[in-house]
Design a protein around this motif. Structure first.
Motif, PDB file in Angstrom:
ATOM      1  N   ASP A  99       0.818  -1.213   0.000  1.00 51.01           N
ATOM      2  CA  ASP A  99       0.000   0.000   0.000  1.00 51.01           C
ATOM      3  C   ASP A  99       0.853   1.264   0.000  1.00 51.01           C
ATOM      4  O   ASP A  99       0.349   2.353  -0.277  1.00 51.01           O
ATOM      5  CB  ASP A  99      -0.954  -0.002   1.195  1.00 51.01           C
ATOM      6  N   ASP A 100       2.144   1.116   0.313  1.00 52.43           N
ATOM      7  CA  ASP A 100       3.034   2.266   0.239  1.00 52.43           C
ATOM      8  C   ASP A 100       3.212   2.765  -1.186  1.00 52.43           C
ATOM      9  O   ASP A 100       3.642   3.903  -1.403  1.00 52.43           O
ATOM     10  CB  ASP A 100       4.402   1.918   0.829  1.00 52.43           C
ATOM     11  N   LEU A 101       2.842   1.941  -2.176  1.00 53.78           N
ATOM     12  CA  LEU A 101       2.988   2.324  -3.580  1.00 53.78           C
ATOM     13  C   LEU A 101       1.730   2.953  -4.182  1.00 53.78           C
ATOM     14  O   LEU A 101       1.714   3.295  -5.362  1.00 53.78           O
ATOM     15  CB  LEU A 101       3.390   1.096  -4.421  1.00 53.78           C
ATOM     16  N   ILE A 102       0.692   3.118  -3.382  1.00 53.63           N
ATOM     17  CA  ILE A 102      -0.552   3.702  -3.900  1.00 53.63           C
ATOM     18  C   ILE A 102      -0.308   5.107  -4.433  1.00 53.63           C
ATOM     19  O   ILE A 102      -0.792   5.486  -5.503  1.00 53.63           O
ATOM     20  CB  ILE A 102      -1.639   3.716  -2.805  1.00 53.63           C
ATOM     21  N   ASP A 103       0.437   5.910  -3.685  1.00 56.69           N
ATOM     22  CA  ASP A 103       0.686   7.305  -4.048  1.00 56.69           C
ATOM     23  C   ASP A 103       1.890   7.784  -3.248  1.00 56.69           C
ATOM     24  O   ASP A 103       2.091   7.328  -2.118  1.00 56.69           O
ATOM     25  CB  ASP A 103      -0.548   8.159  -3.721  1.00 56.69           C
ATOM     26  N   PRO A 104       2.697   8.692  -3.785  1.00 63.81           N
ATOM     27  CA  PRO A 104       3.859   9.175  -3.035  1.00 63.81           C
ATOM     28  C   PRO A 104       3.497   9.865  -1.719  1.00 63.81           C
ATOM     29  O   PRO A 104       4.263   9.804  -0.758  1.00 63.81           O
ATOM     30  CB  PRO A 104       4.524  10.167  -3.995  1.00 63.81           C
ATOM     31  N   PHE A 105       2.340  10.509  -1.658  1.00 58.97           N
ATOM     32  CA  PHE A 105       1.986  11.281  -0.471  1.00 58.97           C
ATOM     33  C   PHE A 105       0.673  10.826   0.174  1.00 58.97           C
ATOM     34  O   PHE A 105       0.533  10.873   1.389  1.00 58.97           O
ATOM     35  CB  PHE A 105       1.929  12.776  -0.810  1.00 58.97           C
ATOM     36  N   ILE A 106      -0.307  10.418  -0.652  1.00 55.55           N
ATOM     37  CA  ILE A 106      -1.548   9.850  -0.083  1.00 55.55           C
ATOM     38  C   ILE A 106      -1.295   8.345  -0.001  1.00 55.55           C
ATOM     39  O   ILE A 106      -1.904   7.536  -0.694  1.00 55.55           O
ATOM     40  CB  ILE A 106      -2.770  10.150  -0.973  1.00 55.55           C
ATOM     41  N   SER A 107      -0.394   7.982   0.872  1.00 53.38           N
ATOM     42  CA  SER A 107       0.215   6.658   0.820  1.00 53.38           C
ATOM     43  C   SER A 107      -0.411   5.687   1.807  1.00 53.38           C
ATOM     44  O   SER A 107      -0.863   6.066   2.886  1.00 53.38           O
ATOM     45  CB  SER A 107       1.719   6.787   1.109  1.00 53.38           C
ATOM     46  N   GLY A 108      -0.402   4.411   1.409  1.00 50.78           N
ATOM     47  CA  GLY A 108      -0.748   3.336   2.327  1.00 50.78           C
ATOM     48  C   GLY A 108      -2.155   3.421   2.868  1.00 50.78           C
ATOM     49  O   GLY A 108      -3.107   3.772   2.174  1.00 50.78           O
ATOM     50  N   ASN A 109      -2.277   3.105   4.155  1.00 46.75           N
ATOM     51  CA  ASN A 109      -3.611   3.098   4.758  1.00 46.75           C
ATOM     52  C   ASN A 109      -4.199   4.500   4.858  1.00 46.75           C
ATOM     53  O   ASN A 109      -5.398   4.654   5.124  1.00 46.75           O
ATOM     54  CB  ASN A 109      -3.585   2.424   6.131  1.00 46.75           C
ATOM     55  N   LYS A 110      -3.392   5.523   4.633  1.00 42.00           N
ATOM     56  CA  LYS A 110      -3.937   6.888   4.678  1.00 42.00           C
ATOM     57  C   LYS A 110      -4.956   7.090   3.560  1.00 42.00           C
ATOM     58  O   LYS A 110      -6.007   7.699   3.774  1.00 42.00           O
ATOM     59  CB  LYS A 110      -2.812   7.924   4.563  1.00 42.00           C
ATOM     60  N   TRP A 111      -4.656   6.583   2.365  1.00 42.70           N
ATOM     61  CA  TRP A 111      -5.645   6.690   1.296  1.00 42.70           C
ATOM     62  C   TRP A 111      -6.875   5.857   1.610  1.00 42.70           C
ATOM     63  O   TRP A 111      -8.013   6.275   1.382  1.00 42.70           O
ATOM     64  CB  TRP A 111      -5.066   6.265  -0.053  1.00 42.70           C
ATOM     65  N   ARG A 112      -6.668   4.659   2.124  1.00 41.81           N
ATOM     66  CA  ARG A 112      -7.804   3.789   2.459  1.00 41.81           C
ATOM     67  C   ARG A 112      -8.760   4.502   3.426  1.00 41.81           C
ATOM     68  O   ARG A 112      -9.973   4.416   3.296  1.00 41.81           O
ATOM     69  CB  ARG A 112      -7.297   2.499   3.113  1.00 41.81           C
ATOM     70  N   LYS A 113      -8.185   5.193   4.406  1.00 40.96           N
ATOM     71  CA  LYS A 113      -9.009   5.874   5.401  1.00 40.96           C
ATOM     72  C   LYS A 113      -9.716   7.099   4.827  1.00 40.96           C
ATOM     73  O   LYS A 113     -10.848   7.415   5.210  1.00 40.96           O
ATOM     74  CB  LYS A 113      -8.148   6.296   6.596  1.00 40.96           C
ATOM     75  N   LEU A 114      -9.051   7.794   3.933  1.00 38.62           N
ATOM     76  CA  LEU A 114      -9.601   9.050   3.415  1.00 38.62           C
ATOM     77  C   LEU A 114     -10.629   8.863   2.305  1.00 38.62           C
ATOM     78  O   LEU A 114     -11.471   9.737   2.077  1.00 38.62           O
ATOM     79  CB  LEU A 114      -8.460   9.936   2.897  1.00 38.62           C
ATOM     80  N   LYS A 115     -10.574   7.746   1.622  1.00 37.30           N
ATOM     81  CA  LYS A 115     -11.377   7.533   0.418  1.00 37.30           C
ATOM     82  C   LYS A 115     -12.860   7.840   0.634  1.00 37.30           C
ATOM     83  O   LYS A 115     -13.454   8.670  -0.071  1.00 37.30           O
ATOM     84  CB  LYS A 115     -11.201   6.097  -0.062  1.00 37.30           C
ATOM     85  N   TYR A 116     -13.480   7.181   1.605  1.00 33.37           N
ATOM     86  CA  TYR A 116     -14.917   7.362   1.807  1.00 33.37           C
ATOM     87  C   TYR A 116     -15.243   8.647   2.558  1.00 33.37           C
ATOM     88  O   TYR A 116     -16.370   9.165   2.451  1.00 33.37           O
ATOM     89  CB  TYR A 116     -15.508   6.147   2.513  1.00 33.37           C
ATOM     90  N   LEU A 117     -14.271   9.178   3.306  1.00 34.34           N
ATOM     91  CA  LEU A 117     -14.473  10.486   3.937  1.00 34.34           C
ATOM     92  C   LEU A 117     -14.572  11.575   2.876  1.00 34.34           C
ATOM     93  O   LEU A 117     -15.435  12.462   2.964  1.00 34.34           O
ATOM     94  CB  LEU A 117     -13.322  10.772   4.900  1.00 34.34           C
ATOM     95  N   ILE A 118     -13.715  11.499   1.877  1.00 37.31           N
ATOM     96  CA  ILE A 118     -13.772  12.473   0.783  1.00 37.31           C
ATOM     97  C   ILE A 118     -15.072  12.315  -0.003  1.00 37.31           C
ATOM     98  O   ILE A 118     -15.717  13.305  -0.373  1.00 37.31           O
ATOM     99  CB  ILE A 118     -12.538  12.319  -0.127  1.00 37.31           C
ATOM    100  N   ASP A 119     -15.469  11.079  -0.237  1.00 34.45           N
ATOM    101  CA  ASP A 119     -16.755  10.830  -0.893  1.00 34.45           C
ATOM    102  C   ASP A 119     -17.905  11.455  -0.104  1.00 34.45           C
ATOM    103  O   ASP A 119     -18.817  12.071  -0.675  1.00 34.45           O
ATOM    104  CB  ASP A 119     -17.001   9.321  -1.020  1.00 34.45           C
ATOM    105  N   ASP A 120     -17.848  11.291   1.223  1.00 29.53           N
ATOM    106  CA  ASP A 120     -18.914  11.818   2.082  1.00 29.53           C
ATOM    107  C   ASP A 120     -18.920  13.339   2.077  1.00 29.53           C
ATOM    108  O   ASP A 120     -19.984  13.972   2.034  1.00 29.53           O
ATOM    109  CB  ASP A 120     -18.726  11.287   3.508  1.00 29.53           C
ATOM    110  N   ALA A 121     -17.731  13.943   2.110  1.00 25.70           N
ATOM    111  CA  ALA A 121     -17.648  15.408   2.056  1.00 25.70           C
ATOM    112  C   ALA A 121     -18.230  15.940   0.754  1.00 25.70           C
ATOM    113  O   ALA A 121     -18.943  16.951   0.742  1.00 25.70           O
ATOM    114  CB  ALA A 121     -16.189  15.842   2.215  1.00 25.70           C
ATOM    115  N   ARG A 122     -17.958  15.260  -0.336  1.00 27.41           N
ATOM    116  CA  ARG A 122     -18.531  15.653  -1.630  1.00 27.41           C
ATOM    117  C   ARG A 122     -20.048  15.519  -1.605  1.00 27.41           C
ATOM    118  O   ARG A 122     -20.778  16.398  -2.081  1.00 27.41           O
ATOM    119  CB  ARG A 122     -17.957  14.778  -2.736  1.00 27.41           C
TER     120      ARG A 122
END
Length: 295
Positions: free
Chosen positions: A23-46
């Motif tokens: 998961d460290d390869l998902i993104d250079p900065f939105i990396s690992g479990n951080k993206w997993r955690k943020l994904k649905y929060l961002i969806d909810d904010a939208r």
């Protein structure tokens, strides 16, 4: 907004080959479990038509940096409450470049995050509250998807835990899909009881949970010479970079359990690499200039 990570084999010294969910390869900065955690929060904010994210973390927080990068990527303003005295470091610098506004608060005030949010944003209609580390039910949902990407179950799955959100998501998936896997959670906090309690808030059945409480190395972001030497040797031997706060403690636990015969050499073992490599920049002084590999 779908991101996936590879599953790769890893051989270290004479130990059995294990598998790593990168998961460290998902993104250079939105990396690992951080993206997993943020994904649905961002969806909810939208969904709620919010335009301004507000979140919390320490001065070297991987979560603050990941949130700032995600906000820039998906078109949000963002404010981060930072625990402790005002400082300048690499993480603060990068999150500011991504557009994050920082509010430094005392450690005492930081304990009540909702009060801080209400003090500054109670009358704001466009802000969206994201707890420290992204913790919450939406983050648990996102973290459960790590295992959905695997081709088959594993006997033993290892991950680090701070808030326990990632572990809760993994455990929920294991139970809902009737896997026989054991989830080995390495708490990075010295008070491992708080991590177990956090996990149990999201998961009713913890029968497949194994708390590996002997690998915190003194507590959050704490290190010993033994751990530093392991990071140096492991990274130079495998090419896989580990951070001192989370992932190094997970891999140390795996190989220690192999060494002591607790894990069978026939076991099918998976390690979740949750990223957080930027946190290493805050620990440079712990590493000697003359790096030597273990013999």
């Amino acid at each position: 907004m779908d991101f996936y990570s590879p599953l790769t084999p890893l051989k270290y010294k004479d130990f059995p080959t294990i598998w790593v969910k990168r998961d460290d390869l998902i993104d250079p900065f939105i990396s690992g479990n951080k993206w997993r955690k943020l994904k649905y929060l961002i969806d909810d904010a939208r969904r709620l038509q919010k335009s301004h994210l507000v979140t919390f973390g320490g001065a070297y927080s991987n979560h603050l940096l990941a949130s700032a990068a995600a906000a820039a990527r998906f078109g949000f303003k963002i404010t981060g409450f930072v625990r402790g005295e005002q400082v300048e470091n690499d993480s603060i610098f990068l999150s500011r470049l991504f557009g994050m506004q920082h509010i430094f608060v005392s450690r005492e005030d930081y304990k009540n995050k909702l009060a801080l949010y209400n003090k500054y944003f109670q009358n704001s209609e466009d802000t969206y509250f994201i707890d420290e580390g992204g913790a919450g039910t939406l983050a648990v949902k996102g973290c459960s998807e790590i295992l959905a990407e695997l081709p088959h179950p594993f006997d033993h799955i290892f991950c680090a835990a701070g808030t326990g959100t990632t572990a809760a998501g993994l455990l929920n998936y294991i139970h809902s899909h009737a896997w026989s896997s054991k989830l080995h959670v390495v708490p990075v906090l010295k008070d491992q009881g708080s991590t177990r309690l956090s996990i149990s808030e999201y998961v009713k059945d913890t029968s497949k949970l194994v708390m590996e409480v002997d690998y915190h190395f003194g507590g959050y972001a704490k290190v010993t010479d033994d751990l530093i030497q392991f990071i140096q040797d492991f990274t130079s031997s495998t090419g896989l970079l580990l951070d001192h706060v989370y992932t190094a403690k997970v891999f140390y636990a795996i190989y220690d359990k192999f060494k002591r015969g607790v894990l069978s050499t026939e076991s099918n073992v998976l390690a979740i690499h949750t990223g957080g490599i930027m946190g290493l920049l805050g620990a440079k002084s712990n590493f000697p200039l003359n790096l030597k590999k273990q013999s």
